[in-house]
Design an enzyme around this catalytic site. Sequence first.
Site, PDB file in Angstrom:
ATOM      1  N   GLU A 151     -39.580  -1.282  -3.369  1.00  0.00           N
ATOM      2  CA  GLU A 151     -40.993  -1.414  -3.740  1.00  0.00           C
ATOM      3  C   GLU A 151     -41.434  -0.409  -4.801  1.00  0.00           C
ATOM      4  O   GLU A 151     -42.440   0.288  -4.655  1.00  0.00           O
ATOM      5  CB  GLU A 151     -41.869  -1.323  -2.484  1.00  0.00           C
ATOM      6  CG  GLU A 151     -41.535  -2.390  -1.462  1.00  0.00           C
ATOM      7  CD  GLU A 151     -42.299  -2.248  -0.152  1.00  0.00           C
ATOM      8  OE1 GLU A 151     -43.149  -1.339  -0.051  1.00  0.00           O
ATOM      9  OE2 GLU A 151     -42.041  -3.037   0.781  1.00  0.00           O
ATOM     10  N   GLU A 256     -36.454 -10.214   3.892  1.00  0.00           N
ATOM     11  CA  GLU A 256     -37.324  -9.875   5.027  1.00  0.00           C
ATOM     12  C   GLU A 256     -38.173 -11.079   5.420  1.00  0.00           C
ATOM     13  O   GLU A 256     -39.391 -10.993   5.550  1.00  0.00           O
ATOM     14  CB  GLU A 256     -38.210  -8.677   4.679  1.00  0.00           C
ATOM     15  CG  GLU A 256     -37.440  -7.454   4.226  1.00  0.00           C
ATOM     16  CD  GLU A 256     -38.323  -6.258   3.891  1.00  0.00           C
ATOM     17  OE1 GLU A 256     -39.515  -6.263   4.294  1.00  0.00           O
ATOM     18  OE2 GLU A 256     -37.837  -5.323   3.240  1.00  0.00           O
TER      19      GLU A 256
END
Length: 370
Positions: A151, A256
Amino acid sequence: MVASGIVAIFLTTRASAQTTLKDAYKVYFLIGAALNQSQFSGENTCELPLIEAQFNMIRPENVLKWSSLHPGPNHYDFTLADQYVEFGQKHGMFVVGHTLIWHNQTPDWVFQGADGNPVDRDTLLARMRDHIFTVVGRYKGRIGGWDVVNEALADNGSLRQSPWRQIIGEDYLLKAYQYAHEADPQARLYYNDYLLENGPKRAGAIALIQKLQSQGVHIAAIGLQGHYRLDSPSTKEIDDALTDFSRQGLKMTISELDVDVLPSATHSQAADINLNFKLQARWNPYTNGLPDSVQQALANRYAELFAMFLKHRDNIRSVGFWGVTDANSWLNTWPIKGRANYPLLFDRHCQPKSAFNAVIQTAPPQSRGK
């Protein structure tokens, strides 16, 4: 939308219990799940048989994050991480390490000196190098792939103003990948992020990966987290993202995956763990279980997703769920604590849902042994 004929198939339960996820997709990509301590320790006796039967890849929820593994200077605790890796090896699974460099779940001491002020570039680089060499080196040859940086991008596609960037500079990413490769030259190195279905953020990710590649970094795959909702992002947006990355010659992992079925408390599609809202009844409508109509909508959504993954199977290395059953999903606590969510393929009693049947039936018949 899924064709009505396909929907009709999902109203049955034929053969689902006889075919596992990993077998249904074994010729296409790995099927994984994120595990917590109760699962890989064997304490969760309900979910353990599911993990053993259904998945051939694992990624840890928290035990390899900096705050868990390296909570203080010169203090490493590998107890739980060792258990996680040993579990994967015991069951012949592809083991992923999550995550080496992130702006969240990294202790303040990493970025601060004894006086509480930010450290200088050389000090933070030395701490980064020590952490990566120690952790990746310990599991060299046992962890097959690493989410090296997690991220790093803001939602507009620019580099996030994290402490890593503020102190080291933009080349902190380059250094992280160089250190990880030196520590284990055989490990697959990934970049992992959310909301890559968003055009500007996807463009930023492509530019970032291309820049790293031009500097000699080999990224084995880009991880699309896949935190989806029943109605967003659209199938076209997902297809566009997968197509764009494929055109750039990039392999992908769906890292995910889950599908949030509850009303959204925010207009943002971001998966920022720092979001937190007060529990209200209108945001928690399914406290007594998921209505059949929503169960079917979830099944349809998963069928659409896996049909899309199959379409891009030549460039997708793996599809990993963020959790195993609804009971342990992070979406029960994020972005509102105390909700009852139902985002995965197995319910709170470890039983397969209609969504599980949908995923199995979406696999081509020959791969299901039909």
